[in-house]
Scaffold this motif. Structure first.
Motif, PDB file in Angstrom:
ATOM      1  N   TRP A  88      33.182   3.330  85.286  1.00 44.55           N
ATOM      2  CA  TRP A  88      31.869   3.646  84.723  1.00 44.55           C
ATOM      3  C   TRP A  88      30.831   2.980  85.598  1.00 44.55           C
ATOM      4  CZ3 TRP A  88      27.905   0.495  83.244  1.00 44.55           C
ATOM      5  CH2 TRP A  88      26.882   1.042  82.452  1.00 44.55           C
ATOM      6  N   ARG A  97      26.254   2.675  86.425  1.00 43.51           N
ATOM      7  CA  ARG A  97      24.862   3.066  86.293  1.00 43.51           C
ATOM      8  C   ARG A  97      24.112   2.571  87.534  1.00 43.51           C
ATOM      9  NH1 ARG A  97      26.468   5.984  83.249  1.00 43.51           N
ATOM     10  NH2 ARG A  97      25.876   6.424  81.084  1.00 43.51           N
ATOM     11  N   HIS A 102      20.503   2.469  89.931  1.00 44.19           N
ATOM     12  CA  HIS A 102      19.061   2.659  89.866  1.00 44.19           C
ATOM     13  C   HIS A 102      18.527   2.821  91.277  1.00 44.19           C
ATOM     14  CE1 HIS A 102      18.987  -1.728  90.641  1.00 44.19           C
ATOM     15  NE2 HIS A 102      17.796  -1.502  91.172  1.00 44.19           N
ATOM     16  N   ASN A 139      28.309   7.677  87.866  1.00 42.85           N
ATOM     17  CA  ASN A 139      26.862   7.581  87.687  1.00 42.85           C
ATOM     18  C   ASN A 139      26.253   8.958  87.462  1.00 42.85           C
ATOM     19  OD1 ASN A 139      24.106   6.255  88.023  1.00 42.85           O
ATOM     20  ND2 ASN A 139      24.089   7.761  89.683  1.00 42.85           N
ATOM     21  N   GLY A 186      27.216  10.291  83.968  1.00 45.69           N
ATOM     22  CA  GLY A 186      26.691   9.552  82.824  1.00 45.69           C
ATOM     23  C   GLY A 186      27.764   9.040  81.888  1.00 45.69           C
TER      24      GLY A 186
END
Length: 327
Positions: free
Chosen positions: A197, A199, A201, A316, A319
């Motif tokens: 998993w 995330r 930016h 990423n 999601g």
């Protein structure tokens, strides 16, 4: 082979200041040639002068040099695969900056092209004595069974003119500092995760990320990495009876390593004397050339790292969690 004659593709300040001096210090090694992009030999000329090396106008010219046995590929990420393949095709051993490749398929192409030559991804921290000590502590069972690996790798990086922020050159945090972060749990668990998993930016490229790797059976890794904060190069092994943490995995040649061990019986610090990880990496690479033995970072490990990096990118975008194929 009495002497290993090195050529370098990409005369950056980092290579000139850290890698090439390390090569020159290894017995039986010489810096023989430096190449710059065609028509841009000024910087390479200055670097070559320091080591008494030849200068080549263009990378192909260096690969055609019969006085070069091994090549250090220090180009932007997008150049690692094509120039590693060309160097192998020219009969040169190759030490290539990480990431060697950004896909498992490209690692396989490199493996097929090697044909008896040594090719290795340059994870220099793996060769430092503090790394060996941390691995020995983990293997000793002192902290029990490994349950969680935590790793954080980051440093603030100037944006202007920096190839790390160019998507066309394979830029972004994941394929830069992130490689180190997810390399740690892969060798610590001796396996790749079942799912990941992440995330990210950042707009043009990923500037940083938090990520989780699920290895199954209650084993996990938690990571953060980035190009906007730091410096941070820390990892920790959490076991059922305690933990081992490495304060700085990127020690300088003059900086002692510090490892903290915490168990149910108490806590202690161990100091590992300073060493040059780049020099040790070159020495190990040369030993692999001379003995024919598999290097510390074999192609199978590089393929595994590429699979996980690609899965993090996919996670990423999706999601959510991304499953990795089971063997």
């Amino acid at each position: 082979m009495a002497t290993v004659r090195w050529g370098v593709l990409g005369a950056t300040s980092h290579i000139a200041g850290r890698v090439l001096p390390a090569v020159a210090r290894v017995p039986g090694c010489v810096v023989a040639a430096v190449a710059a992009r065609t028509g841009r030999v000024e910087a390479a000329t200055e670097v070559a002068r320091r080591f008494g090396a030849r200068v080549h106008d263009g990378y192909e010219a260096l690969l055609a040099d019969p006085g070069v046995d091994a090549v250090y590929v220090a180009l932007p990420n997008s150049g690692h695969v094509p120039w590693t393949l060309r160097a192998l095709g020219a009969g040169k051993h190759v030490l290539v900056e990480k990431p060697m490749a950004m896909s498992e398929e490209d690692c396989a192409r490199i493996g097929r092209a090697a044909a008896g030559l040594v090719v290795m991804e340059a994870y220099m921290y793996r060769f430092h004595p503090q790394q060996a000590r941390a691995a020995a502590l983990l293997a000793s069972g002192e902290i029990g069974e490994l349950r969680v690996v935590r790793a954080a790798f980051a440093h603030p990086t100037p944006v202007e003119g920096n190839i790390r922020f160019d998507p066309a050159l394979g830029g972004g945090a994941t394929w830069d500092v992130g490689c180190y972060a997810f390399d740690v749990p892969l060798w610590a668990f001796g396996a790749e995760p079942r799912r990941v998993w992440a995330r990210f930016h950042g707009d043009v490229v990923d500037l940083g990320a938090v990520a989780a790797l699920d290895f199954g059976d209650g084993r996990s890794a938690v990571l953060d990495y980035g190009l906007e904060y730091g410096p941070r190069a820390w990892y920790e092994f959490q076991g059922t009876r305690g933990s081992v943490s490495v304060r700085n995995a990127w020690t300088t040649p003059h900086e002692d390593g510090v490892i903290t061990v915490v168990t149910l019986d108490g806590a202690r610090e161990e100091v590992v004397p300073a060493a040059d990880a780049y020099e040790l990496q070159v020495a190990a690479f040369v030993e692999a050339i001379r003995t024919g033995e598999e290097p510390l970072v074999p192609l199978a490990h590089s393929a595994r790292t590429a699979r996980v990096g690609r899965a993090l990118v996919e996670a990423n975008a999706a999601g959510g969690w991304v499953e990795l194929p089971r063997p």
